[in-house]
Scaffold this active site. Structure first.
Site, short mmCIF file in Angstrom:
data_model
loop_
_atom_site.label_atom_id
_atom_site.label_comp_id
_atom_site.label_asym_id
_atom_site.label_seq_id
_atom_site.Cartn_x
_atom_site.Cartn_y
_atom_site.Cartn_z
N ARG A 1 1.07 -1.07 -0.02
CA ARG A 1 0.16 -0.14 0.18
C ARG A 1 0.78 1.24 -0.19
O ARG A 1 1.77 1.38 0.97
CB ARG A 1 -0.93 0.19 1.06
CG ARG A 1 -1.76 1.37 1.30
CD ARG A 1 -2.89 1.08 2.59
NE ARG A 1 -3.99 0.51 2.03
CZ ARG A 1 -5.15 0.36 2.42
NH1 ARG A 1 -5.46 1.26 3.63
NH2 ARG A 1 -6.15 -0.26 1.77
N HIS B 1 -7.18 0.72 -6.56
CA HIS B 1 -7.46 -0.09 -5.24
C HIS B 1 -8.21 -1.57 -5.86
O HIS B 1 -9.25 -1.78 -5.47
CB HIS B 1 -8.17 0.64 -4.26
CG HIS B 1 -8.17 -0.03 -2.99
ND1 HIS B 1 -7.47 -1.22 -2.59
CD2 HIS B 1 -8.82 0.11 -1.65
CE1 HIS B 1 -7.53 -1.39 -1.26
NE2 HIS B 1 -8.61 -0.54 -0.72
N GLN C 1 -10.14 -3.94 -3.74
CA GLN C 1 -11.28 -3.49 -3.10
C GLN C 1 -12.13 -3.74 -4.30
O GLN C 1 -13.47 -4.42 -4.14
CB GLN C 1 -11.50 -1.91 -2.91
CG GLN C 1 -12.64 -1.62 -2.40
CD GLN C 1 -13.19 -1.92 -1.34
OE1 GLN C 1 -12.69 -1.87 -0.12
NE2 GLN C 1 -14.41 -2.67 -1.22
N1 CP Z 1 -11.62 -0.23 2.38
C1 CP Z 1 -10.17 -0.37 2.71
O1 CP Z 1 -9.23 -0.64 2.01
O2 CP Z 1 -10.27 -0.19 4.05
P1 CP Z 1 -8.72 -0.12 4.83
O3 CP Z 1 -8.10 1.24 4.29
O4 CP Z 1 -9.15 -0.21 6.13
O5 CP Z 1 -7.65 -1.22 4.61
N1 NVA Z 2 -10.01 6.49 -1.48
C1 NVA Z 2 -9.65 6.07 0.15
C2 NVA Z 2 -9.98 4.66 0.16
C3 NVA Z 2 -9.38 4.08 1.50
C4 NVA Z 2 -9.89 2.69 1.59
C5 NVA Z 2 -8.22 6.62 0.42
O1 NVA Z 2 -7.31 6.23 -0.68
O2 NVA Z 2 -7.87 6.97 1.36
#
Ligand code: CP
Ligand code: NVA
Length: 301
Positions: free
Chosen positions: A95, A122, A125
């Site tokens: 990440r 992502h 997701q």
């Molecule tokens: N939806 C999601 O990726 O959640 P987190 O940021 O908690 O991992």
């Molecule tokens: N768009 C958000 C998603 C978190 C899961 C971010 O990048 O913070």
């Protein structure tokens, strides 16, 4: 070597194969005796826990790593961090703030790289989102209305929906929509209309008749300095229960979470009868397991 940096790294039939594996009982222990490095430059509740448990369910050992422990391009180069972790692990999840770092990790091509969220995408997701749509609505050729920021979550979802024959509508203010390159790339994988993303000025227009209404935060991780400007830009984009009255009668509401009740979504929507955000969150683990199972199979052949 196969990597997952964005959903369209998979073909449509591979995407379906991953979803099928996500629902299969008794997954093969493809990670038995092996490790997976899970590197986080940003916070996470769902991604860290679902990935750790998915690795365990495949017989492996997950090792979470905080960004500052390895210091991508600070303590050593992205490439050297990747080569190092590949000495001990069958795969690396990351990440990151900068999507280009994932591309450099994948270019090393030592072990499969999985994007656990970047500024651009992502995909984990989006896999869970498709799984939830398939389970809740019984099909994937649905109309999805995404209301809010055209961010990492929206981008991966747009690819996923286009690849399985669905229609993707975006309602976002100017300046917060997809760039042309993304729109063209989504249209290129759109198997049904070939048109890709449909853009609307007003949330009501996108939501009308939709099977799925989806939103995410207006300020993503790393954009905190813009929070006040973004609050103003997205005025009128809060999803309310009145707005959902015009969607398809069996339509559902999804949100990747974390949710900010009263900002992008009203509390009575996220906690209301159309909401499927908890099955969606639970599916993060099943989708991750399906993806890792599939990726490890590819790495063997
Ligand atoms: N939806 C999601 O990726 O959640 P987190 O940021 O908690 O991992
Ligand atoms: N768009 C958000 C998603 C978190 C899961 C971010 O990048 O913070």
């Amino acid at each position: 070597m196969r990597h997952l940096l964005e959903v369209d790294d998979l073909t449509p039939s591979e995407l379906t194969a991953v979803l099928d594996r996500a629902e299969a009982a008794d997954p093969d222990p493809v990670l038995a005796g092996r490790g997976m490095a899970l590197l986080f430059e940003k916070p996470s509740a769902r991604t860290r826990n679902s990935m750790e448990m998915a690795v365990v369910q495949l017989g492996g050992h997950p090792i979470p790593i905080r960004g500052e422990e390895v210091g991508l391009d600070v303590r050593e180069t992205v490439e050297d961090v990747t080569r190092t972790l590949a000495c001990y692990h069958a795969a690396i999840g990351a990440r990151v703030f900068d999507h280009a770092h994932l591309e450099r990790m994948a270019a090393v091509d030592a072990v499969p790289i999985v994007n656990m969220l970047s500024d651009l995408a992502h995909p984990l997701q989006a896999l869970a989102d498709l799984l939830t749509i398939r389970q809740e609505l019984g099909r994937l050729d649905v109309t999805v209305a995404y209301v809010g920021d055209a961010n990492n979550v929206a981008r991966s979802l747009a690819f996923a929906v286009a690849m399985v024959g669905g229609r993707f509508r975006l309602a976002a203010p100017p300046g917060h929509r997809f760039d042309e390159a993304t729109s063209e790339r989504v249209a290129a994988v759109d198997g049904s209309t070939g048109q890709g993303i449909e853009v609307h000025d007003r949330p009501e227009l996108a939501v009308e008749g939709a099977d799925v209404v989806y939103t995410d935060v207006w300020t993503s991780m790393g954009q905190e300095a813009q929070a006040a400007t973004r609050l103003r830009a997205f005025e009128g984009y809060t999803i309310t229960s009145a707005m959902l009255d015009t969607m398809s009668p069996n339509g559902i509401f999804l949100h990747c979470l974390p949710a900010h009740r009263g900002e992008e979504v009203a509390a009575d929507v996220v906690d209301g009868p159309r909401s499927r955000v908890w099955p969606q969150a639970a599916n993060r683990m099943h989708a991750a397991r399906g993806l890792l199972w599939w990726l490890m199979e590819q790495a063997r052949t």
